[in-house]
Scaffold this active site. Structure first.
Site, PDB file in Angstrom:
ATOM      1  CE  LYS A   2      15.425   1.266  17.654  1.00  0.00           C
ATOM      2  NZ  LYS A   2      14.219   1.638  16.879  1.00  0.00           N
ATOM      3  CD  GLU A  45       9.345   1.589  19.141  1.00  0.00           C
ATOM      4  OE1 GLU A  45      10.273   2.295  18.734  1.00  0.00           O
ATOM      5  OE2 GLU A  45       8.766   0.742  18.420  1.00  0.00           O
ATOM      6  CB  CYS A  73      11.284  -1.219  17.201  1.00  0.00           C
ATOM      7  SG  CYS A  73      10.482  -1.085  15.592  1.00  0.00           S
TER       8      CYS A  73
END
Length: 528
Positions: free
Chosen positions: A350, A284, A403
């Site tokens: 995301k 990430e 994540c």
């Protein structure tokens, strides 16, 4: 066992501050069943203690029941969430004062769900085994709501205790993590009634039936693993890069060149085996700049990859405003895929953002009080559209997650277009050597079992891994270690029961348990 069950039952007479302290302590003890401690038998101690305390309060005493449930949840979540405090140590000068509000406030808020669950269980008027079953059902419903309302935060679900319970974890392919919460709490609360000489015969018989499902589930999981021979996808070889960059150093502009060079060098290492990797995965926000906007960086990526290879990397991404005002630009936490010519061939944004990290809830209220996001970009991050299945050259269709998204068992994959594998990129460097990175990985492992999909995980530091669709670690790079993983890609399994039905199967289990509690309570009983 009789002495032990008698000692637990005697707790019903404890009153006042001692009762409150015991409820809080029971929550603390229950949290030790989670990774990285994995002392799951403690759940079978903590839950009976909590039930004994609830058995000592009047029927439909909602206020006391709520308080006991809230204190039980507060002890559990303060312990389970303590790792969040590490994020505020990265920039202590600006953020340390926020730590008790973040950890304590979050734990107190999440404990409200458990307080309401305890009040609902008490509202039934049940006692004994029926109360134990309804407590498990109520907590399970509370956990569904906790993972859904106000963007949801299903971290540290009690069902995660299954991570330390060996083959039992395979039942996640049927019940999912919340279903396991129903079962583990039911088993934890039922066993004292099996050995109680004062419980009605019916209660002992029902407890025996419930508890028999525990070894049967374990045996089924063992059988499933024995049948679990997984072949690899032909022609696909993955290299995962874990640079293990300190969070204190990661976002300093002067370190950008060195971080990029380290990622390129690790990616270009000669493979330890004869296998030639086809896909490289970086973690990430791998580099502290907008890699897709840098022609020079894309050129170096192209040189590192060569023809026919693909780089998948976490990256910040900017979407410029139509009027050209930089303060109106949208910033996304994204995954970008580059081909051998350095061109972007796939993109994922995301869509589940971290409250307090990537956006500030109630910003209009909290920002004037001095509260800020831990990750600093102008305004808040923009959210993506949702889960989607993308295509990478030379590989089966893939689903991406970033994540925090890995903790959500629902909406992880596009149900209309199931991928053949999952890539998760993360940066657990915020959380040091706490339990956080281990809990994070354990939740991702359950996603693999629930969906029957292999997972490739790249962490800046955290724990990088390749997980097969049975949740077995094919390869793993420990927390804090710099290095690479070279691995084949396991094939996926057919869609699992949970992957097909999701929350529906959890609600069926919940309904069956609730019916059993009602039946056990109202059925005439004999005491011998």
């Amino acid at each position: 066992m009789g002495v032990l069950t008698g000692a637990v039952a005697s707790l019903a007479g404890v009153l006042g501050w001692r009762r409150a302290l015991l409820a809080f302590a029971a929550g603390l003890v229950a949290s030790l069943a989670l990774p990285s401690f994995n002392i799951w038998p403690l759940m079978f101690v903590a839950v009976p203690v909590m039930l004994a305390l609830m058995g000592g309060i009047a029927r439909r005493d909602f206020r006391t029941a709520f308080l006991l449930g809230w204190l039980f949840g507060l002890g559990y979540f303060i312990s389970a969430f303590h790792w969040i405090g590490y994020a505020f140590l990265v920039d202590k000068q600006n953020y340390l004062w926020m730590m008790p509000f973040a950890v304590g406030g979050l734990a107190a808020a999440m404990a409200v769900y458990w307080g309401l669950a305890a009040a609902c269980a008490n509202a039934t008027g049940f006692r004994g085994l029926p109360l134990a079953i309804m407590f498990a059902v109520s907590i399970g419903i509370a956990e569904i709501l906790r993972g859904t309302l106000f963007t949801g935060f299903p971290w540290a679900v009690p069902g995660l205790a299954v991570d330390g319970m060996g083959a039992l974890a395979q039942t996640a392919s049927v019940w999912g993590m919340t279903g396991l919460t129903f079962l583990i709490l039911t088993w934890s609360g039922a066993w004292p009634f099996l050995f109680s000489t004062t419980s009605p015969r019916l209660h002992r018989s029902v407890a025996l039936v419930l508890l028999l499902t525990l070894p049967l589930s374990w045996a089924w999981g063992h059988w499933r693993l024995q049948q679990g021979i997984v072949e690899n996808v032909a022609g696909v070889s993955i290299r995962i890069v874990q640079p293990a960059i300190s969070q204190n150093d990661k976002w300093r502009g002067e370190n950008a060149r060195g971080i990029f060079d380290q990622l390129l060098a690790l990616s270009a290492q000669a493979p330890r085996q004869a296998r030639v990797f086809t896909h490289v995965v970086w973690p990430e926000s791998a580099v502290p700049f907008l890699i897709d906007e840098s022609a020079a960086a894309r050129s170096e990526v192209s040189q590192m990859l060569g023809a026919g290879r693909v780089l998948v990397t976490g990256s910040l991404r900017r979407e410029k405003s139509v009027d050209g005002k930089s303060d109106a630009d949208k910033i996304f936490n994204s995954i970008l895929a580059f081909d051998g010519s350095g061109e972007v061939i796939a993109r994922y944004d995301k869509w589940r953002l971290v409250p307090g990290g990537e956006f500030l809830p109630f910003e209009w209220l909290l920002e004037p009080l001095g509260f800020r996001k831990v990750v600093t970009v102008p305004g808040s991050f923009a959210a993506g559209a949702g889960p989607e299945t993308l295509t990478l050259a030379g590989a089966p269709p893939v689903g991406f997650s970033i994540c925090y998204e890995a903790i959500f068992p629902d909406a992880l994959v596009d149900p209309a277009n199931r991928p053949a594998w999952l890539i998760n990129v993360t940066n657990d460097g915020w959380f040091g050597t706490s339990t956080g990175p281990y809990q994070h990985l354990a939740q991702l492992r359950l996603r693999a079992i629930e969906q029957g999909l292999p997972v490739v995980r790249a962490a800046n530091t955290g724990i990088s891994a390749v997980i097969d669709p049975f949740g077995r670690y094919i390869a793993l790079l420990p927390l804090g270690q710099v290095g690479v993983i070279d691995s084949a890609l396991p094939r996926s399994l057919p869609r699992t029961v949970f992957g097909q039905w999701g929350l529906i199967i959890e609600f069926i289990l919940m309904l069956l348990l609730a019916i059993l509690a009602v039946y056990t309570f109202f059925k005439p009983v004999k005491t011998s």
